[in-house]
Design a protein around this motif. Structure first.
Motif, PDB file in Angstrom:
ATOM      1  N   LEU A   1      36.134  45.366  28.059  1.00  0.00           N
ATOM      2  CA  LEU A   1      36.078  46.040  26.762  1.00  0.00           C
ATOM      3  C   LEU A   1      35.780  45.054  25.642  1.00  0.00           C
ATOM      4  O   LEU A   1      34.968  45.335  24.749  1.00  0.00           O
ATOM      5  N   MET A   2      36.440  43.910  25.669  1.00  0.00           N
ATOM      6  CA  MET A   2      36.221  42.905  24.620  1.00  0.00           C
ATOM      7  C   MET A   2      34.808  42.336  24.695  1.00  0.00           C
ATOM      8  O   MET A   2      34.149  42.138  23.670  1.00  0.00           O
ATOM      9  N   GLU A   3      34.335  42.074  25.909  1.00  0.00           N
ATOM     10  CA  GLU A   3      32.970  41.572  26.076  1.00  0.00           C
ATOM     11  C   GLU A   3      31.953  42.606  25.615  1.00  0.00           C
ATOM     12  O   GLU A   3      30.945  42.275  24.983  1.00  0.00           O
ATOM     13  N   ASN A   4      32.221  43.871  25.931  1.00  0.00           N
ATOM     14  CA  ASN A   4      31.315  44.941  25.535  1.00  0.00           C
ATOM     15  C   ASN A   4      31.276  45.111  24.017  1.00  0.00           C
ATOM     16  O   ASN A   4      30.217  45.366  23.435  1.00  0.00           O
ATOM     17  N   LYS A   5      32.432  44.928  23.387  1.00  0.00           N
ATOM     18  CA  LYS A   5      32.500  45.039  21.929  1.00  0.00           C
ATOM     19  C   LYS A   5      31.632  43.977  21.271  1.00  0.00           C
ATOM     20  O   LYS A   5      30.891  44.252  20.317  1.00  0.00           O
ATOM     21  N   ASP A   6      31.704  42.752  21.799  1.00  0.00           N
ATOM     22  CA  ASP A   6      30.869  41.665  21.256  1.00  0.00           C
ATOM     23  C   ASP A   6      29.383  41.930  21.526  1.00  0.00           C
ATOM     24  O   ASP A   6      28.537  41.692  20.656  1.00  0.00           O
ATOM     25  N   ALA A   7      29.090  42.441  22.724  1.00  0.00           N
ATOM     26  CA  ALA A   7      27.691  42.706  23.076  1.00  0.00           C
ATOM     27  C   ALA A   7      27.089  43.780  22.178  1.00  0.00           C
ATOM     28  O   ALA A   7      25.925  43.687  21.765  1.00  0.00           O
TER      29      ALA A   7
ATOM     30  N   ARG B   1      48.222  45.078  23.801  1.00  0.00           N
ATOM     31  CA  ARG B   1      46.884  44.855  24.344  1.00  0.00           C
ATOM     32  C   ARG B   1      45.909  45.779  23.613  1.00  0.00           C
ATOM     33  O   ARG B   1      46.145  46.980  23.519  1.00  0.00           O
ATOM     34  N   PRO B   2      44.820  45.260  23.094  1.00  0.00           N
ATOM     35  CA  PRO B   2      43.914  46.093  22.282  1.00  0.00           C
ATOM     36  C   PRO B   2      43.280  47.246  23.048  1.00  0.00           C
ATOM     37  O   PRO B   2      42.829  48.208  22.442  1.00  0.00           O
ATOM     38  N   SER B   3      43.249  47.163  24.378  1.00  0.00           N
ATOM     39  CA  SER B   3      42.593  48.219  25.150  1.00  0.00           C
ATOM     40  C   SER B   3      43.520  49.363  25.537  1.00  0.00           C
ATOM     41  O   SER B   3      43.052  50.429  25.932  1.00  0.00           O
ATOM     42  N   MET B   4      44.843  49.157  25.430  1.00  0.00           N
ATOM     43  CA  MET B   4      45.797  50.179  25.881  1.00  0.00           C
ATOM     44  C   MET B   4      45.940  51.270  24.820  1.00  0.00           C
ATOM     45  O   MET B   4      46.418  51.025  23.716  1.00  0.00           O
TER      46      MET B   4
ATOM     47  N   ARG C   1      43.808  43.899  33.256  1.00  0.00           N
ATOM     48  CA  ARG C   1      43.193  42.762  32.556  1.00  0.00           C
ATOM     49  C   ARG C   1      41.674  42.796  32.680  1.00  0.00           C
ATOM     50  O   ARG C   1      40.960  42.450  31.729  1.00  0.00           O
ATOM     51  N   HIS C   2      41.167  43.218  33.842  1.00  0.00           N
ATOM     52  CA  HIS C   2      39.712  43.350  34.000  1.00  0.00           C
ATOM     53  C   HIS C   2      39.151  44.339  32.977  1.00  0.00           C
ATOM     54  O   HIS C   2      38.120  44.084  32.347  1.00  0.00           O
ATOM     55  N   ILE C   3      39.824  45.489  32.831  1.00  0.00           N
ATOM     56  CA  ILE C   3      39.365  46.507  31.882  1.00  0.00           C
ATOM     57  C   ILE C   3      39.383  45.956  30.466  1.00  0.00           C
ATOM     58  O   ILE C   3      38.417  46.129  29.698  1.00  0.00           O
ATOM     59  N   GLN C   4      40.459  45.268  30.105  1.00  0.00           N
ATOM     60  CA  GLN C   4      40.560  44.701  28.759  1.00  0.00           C
ATOM     61  C   GLN C   4      39.472  43.665  28.512  1.00  0.00           C
ATOM     62  O   GLN C   4      38.832  43.654  27.449  1.00  0.00           O
TER      63      GLN C   4
END
Length: 419
Positions: free
Chosen positions: A199-205, A246-249, A193-196
């Motif tokens: 990843l989502m925060e980084n995508k927005d950034a 999960r979008p990151s998997m 969950r931390h990785i996901q």
């Protein structure tokens, strides 16, 4: 290379070989001016990029000392094996030396747990950070995230590694507790969950700030051991299907159980690694990810395990004759994709080619359709429509398995008849 380094390499490469989750697909890290290596595209394993190119990775552990005593692991605490540990500096220099000699193009880094999760993660992080910042290494890096490590350390690791992974190992909580009492699924899912989240925060950034650093561009993966416990294929694939939501998997890897600790009575007695079951799970996984199949279409309460004698797509087709035959010249892309012997590329070519003329068997063969299988489930311009008149699964199986070469099958021998 020093003898001590060679000894460590031999020990720690051997210890790392049982982790199969090291594909290098999905990254686009390019070489930078003044840097070395590029990810476009003893401990040396081969993996594949998104475009199919084979790359060589140094597959190594930082150390095989471990606090845990997992029944299925060669590096378990109670095993009497040779132990070794690289310092972060040693492993960084070893990776660079292997790259300069053209042995490798990237690194797959894992580790046993020493002292605690954060301590282990910090040492691994020093390796990947020095490779990127000190040596300007731009090759592919896959790094294991340690269950229990802090969210901040996982974030830092994702800034330097292309892919992060956390292995589930055992599909059900009860069996994980039985074979690895010091672990639980909650501690494994937390770093996932931390990785996901990162990843989502980084995508927005990256949408807001052009030069925002990229986090784990190739996402995350995990590994499930197959055959060490009594989970059915239905249970394993149902878990995989949930993970893929999960979008990151990016990948779930299936590792056939290898009996490295035969003395442990909790483990099954097996002579061979269940390679065929492992292969069938990968095929079913492919259907989930790329062929729009639902897990309950592949395996369900009536069919708990995959057929070892037949690939899952063909097995599904035989169990569902009501979907066939498929008219190649009229059916939708999704319907064509479900025909055994027709892959994604072939289905797209069929949809494109039929805009210009009606397709026959010769054209389908040139497109790349495996007619030995597909001809039982399709009609085209030179074949009249068929319907299944005998639903006996055994009869259809026999027809497919013993089918002679194309063009040599009398129509009355098929499990279908002319309308």
């Amino acid at each position: 290379m020093k003898d001590s380094t060679m000894n460590k390499l031999e020990i720690l490469a051997e210890s790392a070989k049982y982790d199969v989750s090291c594909a290098s697909s999905g990254t686009t890290r390019k070489n930078a001016h003044g840097g070395i290596g590029s990810a476009n595209g003893w401990g040396i394993c081969h993996s594949y990029t998104a475009d199919g190119r084979c790359v060589s990775l140094l597959k190594i552990m930082l150390t095989n000392f471990c606090l845990y005593d997992c029944a299925y692991c060669i590096n378990r605490r109670s095993n009497d094996i040779r132990r070794a540990a690289f310092s972060p500096k040693e492993l960084t220099e070893l990776t660079i030396e292997f790259y300069r000699r053209n042995y490798i193009e990237g690194l797959f880094l894992s580790s046993g747990i020493i002292k605690n999760a954060d301590h282990t993660m910090e040492r691994m992080l020093r390796v990947v950070k020095d490779l990127r910042t000190v040596h300007q290494f731009n090759g592919y890096i896959h790094m294991k995230a340690i269950p229990g490590a802090s969210s901040e350390l996982i974030y830092q690791a994702g800034l330097y590694a292309d892919r992060l992974s956390v292995n589930l190992e055992i599909a059900t909580e009860s069996n994980l507790q039985r074979l690895a009492p010091e672990k639980d699924h909650q501690s494994i899912y937390l770093p996932m969950r931390h990785i996901q989240q990162h990843l989502m925060e980084n995508k927005d950034a990256r949408k807001k700030y052009r030069h925002a650093p990229q986090f784990a561009s190739a996402g995350q993966s995990t590994q499930i051991i197959v055959g060490a416990t009594d989970e059915t294929d239905h249970q394993i694939l149902a878990l995989s299907a949930k993970l893929y939501k999960r979008p990151s998997m990016k990948r779930v890897y299936y590792s056939g159980f290898i009996p490295v600790n035969g003395y442990d009575k909790r483990l099954p007695v097996v002579k061979d690694v269940p390679r065929m079951r492992e292969n069938r799970l990968y095929q079913a996984d492919w259907l989930l990810r790329f062929y729009h199949f639902d897990v309950n279409e592949i395996v369900n309460d009536q069919h708990q395990d995959l057929d070892l004698d037949m690939d899952p797509k063909l097995s599904w087709a035989i169990r569902n004759p009501q979907f066939f035959p498929v008219d190649i010249n009229r059916a939708s892309y999704e319907q064509i994709l479900r025909v055994p012997g027709i892959g994604i590329k072939s289905a797209k070519l069929i949809v494109s080619a039929r805009k210009h003329s009606k397709l026959n068997l010769d054209v389908l063969k040139r497109i790349g359709v495996v007619l030995k299988r597909a001809r039982f489930f399709i009609v085209c311009s030179e074949m009249r429509s068929f319907k299944f008149v005998q639903s006996s699964e055994a009869f259809i199986r026999l027809s497919l398995q013993e089918a002679p070469a194309l063009g040599a099958i009398p129509q009355q021998q098929l499990s279908m008849s002319l309308e």
